[in-house]
Design a protein around this motif. Sequence first.
Motif, PDB file in Angstrom:
ATOM      1  N   ASP A   1       0.843  -1.197   0.000  1.00  0.00           N
ATOM      2  CA  ASP A   1       0.000   0.000   0.000  1.00  0.00           C
ATOM      3  C   ASP A   1       0.883   1.254   0.000  1.00  0.00           C
ATOM      4  O   ASP A   1       2.052   1.213   0.395  1.00  0.00           O
ATOM      5  CB  ASP A   1      -1.006  -0.007   1.152  1.00  0.00           C
ATOM      6  N   ASP A   2       0.298   2.352  -0.466  1.00  0.00           N
ATOM      7  CA  ASP A   2       1.047   3.605  -0.643  1.00  0.00           C
ATOM      8  C   ASP A   2       1.747   4.063   0.635  1.00  0.00           C
ATOM      9  O   ASP A   2       2.875   4.551   0.583  1.00  0.00           O
ATOM     10  CB  ASP A   2       0.123   4.716  -1.154  1.00  0.00           C
ATOM     11  N   GLU A   3       1.084   3.883   1.768  1.00  0.00           N
ATOM     12  CA  GLU A   3       1.655   4.325   3.039  1.00  0.00           C
ATOM     13  C   GLU A   3       2.989   3.629   3.326  1.00  0.00           C
ATOM     14  O   GLU A   3       3.972   4.272   3.694  1.00  0.00           O
ATOM     15  CB  GLU A   3       0.643   4.026   4.160  1.00  0.00           C
ATOM     16  N   LYS A   4       3.010   2.307   3.133  1.00  0.00           N
ATOM     17  CA  LYS A   4       4.245   1.531   3.359  1.00  0.00           C
ATOM     18  C   LYS A   4       5.324   1.948   2.357  1.00  0.00           C
ATOM     19  O   LYS A   4       6.483   2.102   2.715  1.00  0.00           O
ATOM     20  CB  LYS A   4       3.965   0.030   3.254  1.00  0.00           C
ATOM     21  N   VAL A   5       4.920   2.135   1.107  1.00  0.00           N
ATOM     22  CA  VAL A   5       5.874   2.518   0.058  1.00  0.00           C
ATOM     23  C   VAL A   5       6.502   3.878   0.386  1.00  0.00           C
ATOM     24  O   VAL A   5       7.723   4.047   0.289  1.00  0.00           O
ATOM     25  CB  VAL A   5       5.181   2.534  -1.330  1.00  0.00           C
ATOM     26  N   ILE A   6       5.677   4.820   0.799  1.00  0.00           N
ATOM     27  CA  ILE A   6       6.186   6.156   1.145  1.00  0.00           C
ATOM     28  C   ILE A   6       7.148   6.067   2.324  1.00  0.00           C
ATOM     29  O   ILE A   6       8.214   6.704   2.329  1.00  0.00           O
ATOM     30  CB  ILE A   6       5.012   7.136   1.417  1.00  0.00           C
ATOM     31  N   ASP A   7       6.820   5.222   3.310  1.00  0.00           N
ATOM     32  CA  ASP A   7       7.691   5.030   4.467  1.00  0.00           C
ATOM     33  C   ASP A   7       9.060   4.468   4.038  1.00  0.00           C
ATOM     34  O   ASP A   7      10.109   4.956   4.468  1.00  0.00           O
ATOM     35  CB  ASP A   7       7.018   4.094   5.479  1.00  0.00           C
ATOM     36  N   ILE A   8       9.042   3.457   3.163  1.00  0.00           N
ATOM     37  CA  ILE A   8      10.293   2.858   2.655  1.00  0.00           C
ATOM     38  C   ILE A   8      11.088   3.908   1.862  1.00  0.00           C
ATOM     39  O   ILE A   8      12.310   3.999   1.984  1.00  0.00           O
ATOM     40  CB  ILE A   8       9.997   1.610   1.771  1.00  0.00           C
ATOM     41  N   LEU A   9      10.395   4.696   1.062  1.00  0.00           N
ATOM     42  CA  LEU A   9      11.069   5.748   0.279  1.00  0.00           C
ATOM     43  C   LEU A   9      11.736   6.779   1.195  1.00  0.00           C
ATOM     44  O   LEU A   9      12.849   7.218   0.930  1.00  0.00           O
ATOM     45  CB  LEU A   9      10.075   6.445  -0.651  1.00  0.00           C
ATOM     46  N   LYS A  10      11.057   7.157   2.270  1.00  0.00           N
ATOM     47  CA  LYS A  10      11.646   8.113   3.227  1.00  0.00           C
ATOM     48  C   LYS A  10      12.931   7.554   3.823  1.00  0.00           C
ATOM     49  O   LYS A  10      13.932   8.262   3.935  1.00  0.00           O
ATOM     50  CB  LYS A  10      10.649   8.426   4.356  1.00  0.00           C
ATOM     51  N   LYS A  11      12.893   6.260   4.204  1.00  0.00           N
ATOM     52  CA  LYS A  11      14.082   5.604   4.789  1.00  0.00           C
ATOM     53  C   LYS A  11      15.206   5.516   3.755  1.00  0.00           C
ATOM     54  O   LYS A  11      16.371   5.745   4.073  1.00  0.00           O
ATOM     55  CB  LYS A  11      13.717   4.212   5.311  1.00  0.00           C
ATOM     56  N   THR A  12      14.833   5.175   2.531  1.00  0.00           N
ATOM     57  CA  THR A  12      15.826   5.076   1.444  1.00  0.00           C
ATOM     58  C   THR A  12      16.463   6.447   1.204  1.00  0.00           C
ATOM     59  O   THR A  12      17.686   6.567   1.130  1.00  0.00           O
ATOM     60  CB  THR A  12      15.140   4.567   0.145  1.00  0.00           C
ATOM     61  N   TRP A  13      15.640   7.466   1.113  1.00  0.00           N
ATOM     62  CA  TRP A  13      16.097   8.828   0.833  1.00  0.00           C
ATOM     63  C   TRP A  13      17.055   9.321   1.920  1.00  0.00           C
ATOM     64  O   TRP A  13      18.057   9.964   1.635  1.00  0.00           O
ATOM     65  CB  TRP A  13      14.888   9.758   0.704  1.00  0.00           C
TER      66      TRP A  13
ATOM     67  N   SER B   1       4.910  10.248  -8.199  1.00  0.00           N
ATOM     68  CA  SER B   1       4.020  10.898  -7.247  1.00  0.00           C
ATOM     69  C   SER B   1       4.328  10.413  -5.813  1.00  0.00           C
ATOM     70  O   SER B   1       4.384  11.201  -4.870  1.00  0.00           O
ATOM     71  CB  SER B   1       2.565  10.614  -7.641  1.00  0.00           C
ATOM     72  N   LEU B   2       4.552   9.111  -5.652  1.00  0.00           N
ATOM     73  CA  LEU B   2       4.896   8.554  -4.328  1.00  0.00           C
ATOM     74  C   LEU B   2       6.238   9.107  -3.835  1.00  0.00           C
ATOM     75  O   LEU B   2       6.384   9.441  -2.662  1.00  0.00           O
ATOM     76  CB  LEU B   2       4.935   7.032  -4.382  1.00  0.00           C
ATOM     77  N   ILE B   3       7.199   9.198  -4.757  1.00  0.00           N
ATOM     78  CA  ILE B   3       8.526   9.746  -4.393  1.00  0.00           C
ATOM     79  C   ILE B   3       8.400  11.199  -3.952  1.00  0.00           C
ATOM     80  O   ILE B   3       8.963  11.595  -2.927  1.00  0.00           O
ATOM     81  CB  ILE B   3       9.521   9.574  -5.577  1.00  0.00           C
ATOM     82  N   LYS B   4       7.626  11.964  -4.693  1.00  0.00           N
ATOM     83  CA  LYS B   4       7.444  13.386  -4.337  1.00  0.00           C
ATOM     84  C   LYS B   4       6.785  13.524  -2.969  1.00  0.00           C
ATOM     85  O   LYS B   4       7.150  14.397  -2.181  1.00  0.00           O
ATOM     86  CB  LYS B   4       6.646  14.113  -5.406  1.00  0.00           C
ATOM     87  N   GLN B   5       5.822  12.639  -2.669  1.00  0.00           N
ATOM     88  CA  GLN B   5       5.187  12.678  -1.344  1.00  0.00           C
ATOM     89  C   GLN B   5       6.196  12.313  -0.254  1.00  0.00           C
ATOM     90  O   GLN B   5       6.205  12.918   0.817  1.00  0.00           O
ATOM     91  CB  GLN B   5       4.016  11.686  -1.286  1.00  0.00           C
TER      92      GLN B   5
END
Length: 194
Positions: free
Chosen positions: A153-165, A187-191
């Motif tokens: 789900d988008d929430e988990k993906v955004i969380d992983i992206l934040k950690k990656t970033w 869009s997910l990356i930008k969020q």
Amino acid sequence: MKPTRFETAIALIDKANSEDVNTYSVSGVDYPKELLYSQRMTRKLLQFEPNASKALQIAARAQHICRWKIARDEYPMDRVGYLKWRETLKKMHAELTTEILNLVGYDKQFTDRITLLISKKGIKKNEESQALEDTVCLVFLDYYFEEFAAKHDDEKVIDILKKTWAKMSDRGHEAALKLNFSDKSLSLIKQAIA
């Protein structure tokens, strides 16, 4: 012409990774999963850091050497279990790589440097450790992110992206934003980075 120590080390890492029973399909062709990953690591590292040292190149190639030998489900399926699994893997990757490097005649100073890199020590402090971490993140974003995002789900993906970033350098961020993403992924990356 006799291959160099470096070429022999890379060939032995590839030989070990080619034994992966797990496959990853690209354009209808199945590849041993970790062999493909390690070759992608080398390709991405040399795009990102064209003058990467031999040590950094070996560390990138051996990043996941024989990863399949320690299954994720051998550890509790929670955050603590995940971190323990990752630590155990890093130790194994470093040990297997050291064995190969000893075999081809590299000295302890060189193998210690690679162990430090594979162990992910010195991120944000050591230039080579940071370049390796940036490469890991770029490989994930370029080759595996779309597939990962589709399964969660988008929430988990955004969380992983934040950690990656957070693990990446400014230069890594710049390189990441030049990759080709679907509109949804972008869009997910930008969020995540907002």
